[in-house]
Write a protein that holds these residues in place. Structure first.
Motif, mmCIF file in Angstrom:
data_model
loop_
_atom_site.group_PDB
_atom_site.id
_atom_site.type_symbol
_atom_site.label_atom_id
_atom_site.label_comp_id
_atom_site.label_asym_id
_atom_site.label_seq_id
_atom_site.Cartn_x
_atom_site.Cartn_y
_atom_site.Cartn_z
ATOM 1 N N UNK A 136 -137.370 -49.012 35.688
ATOM 2 C CA UNK A 136 -137.066 -48.228 34.059
ATOM 3 C C UNK A 136 -137.354 -46.779 34.979
ATOM 4 N N UNK A 137 -136.798 -45.844 33.954
ATOM 5 C CA UNK A 137 -137.291 -44.775 33.636
ATOM 6 C C UNK A 137 -138.286 -44.415 32.709
ATOM 7 N N UNK A 138 -138.542 -45.217 32.132
ATOM 8 C CA UNK A 138 -138.774 -45.339 30.744
ATOM 9 C C UNK A 138 -140.707 -44.078 31.072
ATOM 10 N N UNK A 139 -140.946 -43.622 32.009
ATOM 11 C CA UNK A 139 -142.781 -43.164 32.330
ATOM 12 C C UNK A 139 -141.898 -41.693 32.255
ATOM 13 N N UNK A 140 -140.738 -41.297 33.103
ATOM 14 C CA UNK A 140 -140.590 -40.208 33.126
ATOM 15 C C UNK A 140 -139.744 -39.349 32.107
ATOM 16 N N UNK A 142 -138.754 -38.032 28.651
ATOM 17 C CA UNK A 142 -138.836 -37.007 27.480
ATOM 18 C C UNK A 142 -138.863 -37.900 26.469
ATOM 19 N N UNK A 143 -139.549 -37.765 24.813
ATOM 20 C CA UNK A 143 -139.668 -38.730 23.870
ATOM 21 C C UNK A 143 -138.372 -38.831 23.339
ATOM 22 N N UNK A 144 -137.561 -37.574 23.477
ATOM 23 C CA UNK A 144 -136.042 -37.594 22.747
ATOM 24 C C UNK A 144 -135.268 -38.645 22.963
ATOM 25 N N UNK A 145 -135.251 -38.526 24.629
ATOM 26 C CA UNK A 145 -134.147 -39.374 25.302
ATOM 27 C C UNK A 145 -134.053 -40.735 24.850
ATOM 28 N N UNK A 146 -135.125 -41.067 23.637
ATOM 29 C CA UNK A 146 -134.959 -42.976 23.650
ATOM 30 C C UNK A 146 -133.505 -44.065 23.310
ATOM 31 N N UNK A 147 -132.518 -43.184 23.295
ATOM 32 C CA UNK A 147 -132.070 -43.369 22.612
ATOM 33 C C UNK A 147 -130.472 -43.504 24.159
ATOM 34 N N UNK A 148 -131.099 -43.249 25.446
ATOM 35 C CA UNK A 148 -130.572 -42.863 26.629
ATOM 36 C C UNK A 148 -130.456 -44.321 27.572
ATOM 37 N N UNK A 149 -129.870 -44.631 27.534
ATOM 38 C CA UNK A 149 -130.249 -46.003 28.040
ATOM 39 C C UNK A 149 -130.829 -45.382 29.717
ATOM 40 N N UNK A 150 -131.970 -47.012 29.942
ATOM 41 C CA UNK A 150 -132.611 -46.611 30.432
ATOM 42 C C UNK A 150 -132.033 -47.018 32.199
ATOM 43 N N UNK A 151 -132.692 -45.961 32.835
ATOM 44 C CA UNK A 151 -131.904 -46.508 33.994
ATOM 45 C C UNK A 151 -132.661 -47.086 34.810
ATOM 46 N N UNK A 152 -132.801 -47.798 35.500
ATOM 47 C CA UNK A 152 -133.748 -48.817 36.837
ATOM 48 C C UNK A 152 -132.967 -48.391 38.195
ATOM 49 N N UNK A 153 -133.755 -47.588 38.976
ATOM 50 C CA UNK A 153 -133.678 -47.856 39.886
ATOM 51 C C UNK A 153 -134.750 -48.188 40.748
#
Length: 326
Positions: A136-140, A142-153
């Motif tokens: 997933x892209x959680x590591x990169x 920003x904090x304020x993007x928690x509501x955006x669906x995780x992109x697994x790539x």
């Protein structure tokens, strides 16, 4: 006044309607063709952008790899041999980073001269490396993007560690003995200088792991001379006495051929997280079941491309060579 001046006949209305429908159909087809061409161009541009980023960064930094080789004396062999305090290794990512989930293809780690802005050094050694991971892209984010669906790539990632953070020259604690790295005989311990900073998680990367390009499914590396898929300048420490270890001992390869397997964002965007995870697992398992030795590489790449194309994925394979020198 004639009857025709009072209005349209039924036949005229039908003919006009047919012409209008035909024009609308032609306009819809033209619009669809234009949209498809635009999407194809946009997808190709995105893939090319990822390829250019990967090619530029990997090529530039690999060319700067150094061992600073000197002459040394091996007491066991009773002869002069190349010596170095540095390390270059490339091979299957699962062997170099055994604790990291989602890796795919090969990885490479080395040192190169670079500025260390943290310590103010204009010219210092920096640890560097490249590997591919599905996560997933959680590591990169920003904090304020928690509501955006995780992109697994699948992503091509870069490991970079400045001189002030390096553990490469960690001492064994005994005066007069060489650095700890030179005394290790276990591959796991020998690779700790990069495997430990990278860690085993995919959502808590430290600041020295960054994304080079997205949708790079795998990276494969071939060296000249070839070294059983794993080229390790410290191979003699975990495989003493082998011919390969003697050939690669503290010597950089002459050439590294980099093969990248790329897809496009549209191929993954159509999948939800669950389907993306399933497909990624199938791709990784398929890759692990193929041979990636030099002689089998073309057939394996064709098989991988056919497998992914059958799954509705757009696939592009790019190959470039990087001359090495120290």
């Amino acid at each position: 006044m004639s009857r025709r001046q009072h209005g349209w006949t039924f036949i005229e209305v039908m003919v006009s309607t047919a012409i209008l429908v035909l024009l609308l159909v032609l306009m819809a087809e033209a619009l669809n063709t234009t949209q498809h061409s635009w999407m194809t161009s946009r997808t190709a541009a995105g893939t090319q952008q990822n390829l250019d980023a990967a090619n530029g960064i990997i090529g530039r930094q690999l060319q700067q790899a150094t061992l600073q080789t000197r002459s040394g004396y091996d007491m066991n062999l009773n002869q002069i041999v190349p010596a170095s305090d540095l390390h270059f290794v490339c091979g299957p990512a699962a062997e170099l980073l055994p604790g990291l989930p989602g890796t795919c293809g090969d990885a490479v780690f080395f040192q190169r001269p670079a500025a260390d802005t943290g310590s103010g050094l204009r010219q210092a050694l920096q640890c560097c490396g490249f590997f591919v991971q599905y996560s997933g892209d959680e590591a990169w984010r920003p904090v304020f993007s928690n509501q955006i669906p995780v992109q697994r790539r699948f992503r091509l990632l870069q490991f970079h560690q400045t001189a002030s953070e390096m553990t490469l020259f960690q001492s064994s604690g005994v005066n007069g003995t060489p650095p700890k790295l030179a005394q290790l005989t276990s591959r796991t311990d020998l690779y700790e200088w990069f495997s430990q900073p990278i860690g085993g998680g995919s959502s808590s990367y430290p600041s020295h792991v960054s994304v080079v390009a997205e949708n790079v499914v795998a990276m494969f590396l071939q060296t000249t001379p070839a070294a059983q898929r794993c080229y390790d300048t410290r191979r003699q420490q975990w495989e003493p006495g082998s011919v390969t270890a003697a050939q690669t001992r503290h010597r950089l390869p002459e050439m590294v051929e980099v093969t990248l397997v790329l897809t496009d964002e549209a191929s993954w965007a159509r999948l939800n997280v669950e389907h993306a995870d399933v497909l990624a697992g199938e791709v990784r398992s398929f890759i692990q079941g193929l041979s990636w030795l030099p002689d089998a590489m073309p057939q394996s790449l064709d098989a991988l491309k056919q497998m992914m194309t059958a799954q509705g994925m757009s696939v592009r394979i790019a190959v470039f060579s990087v001359p090495m020198g120290d």
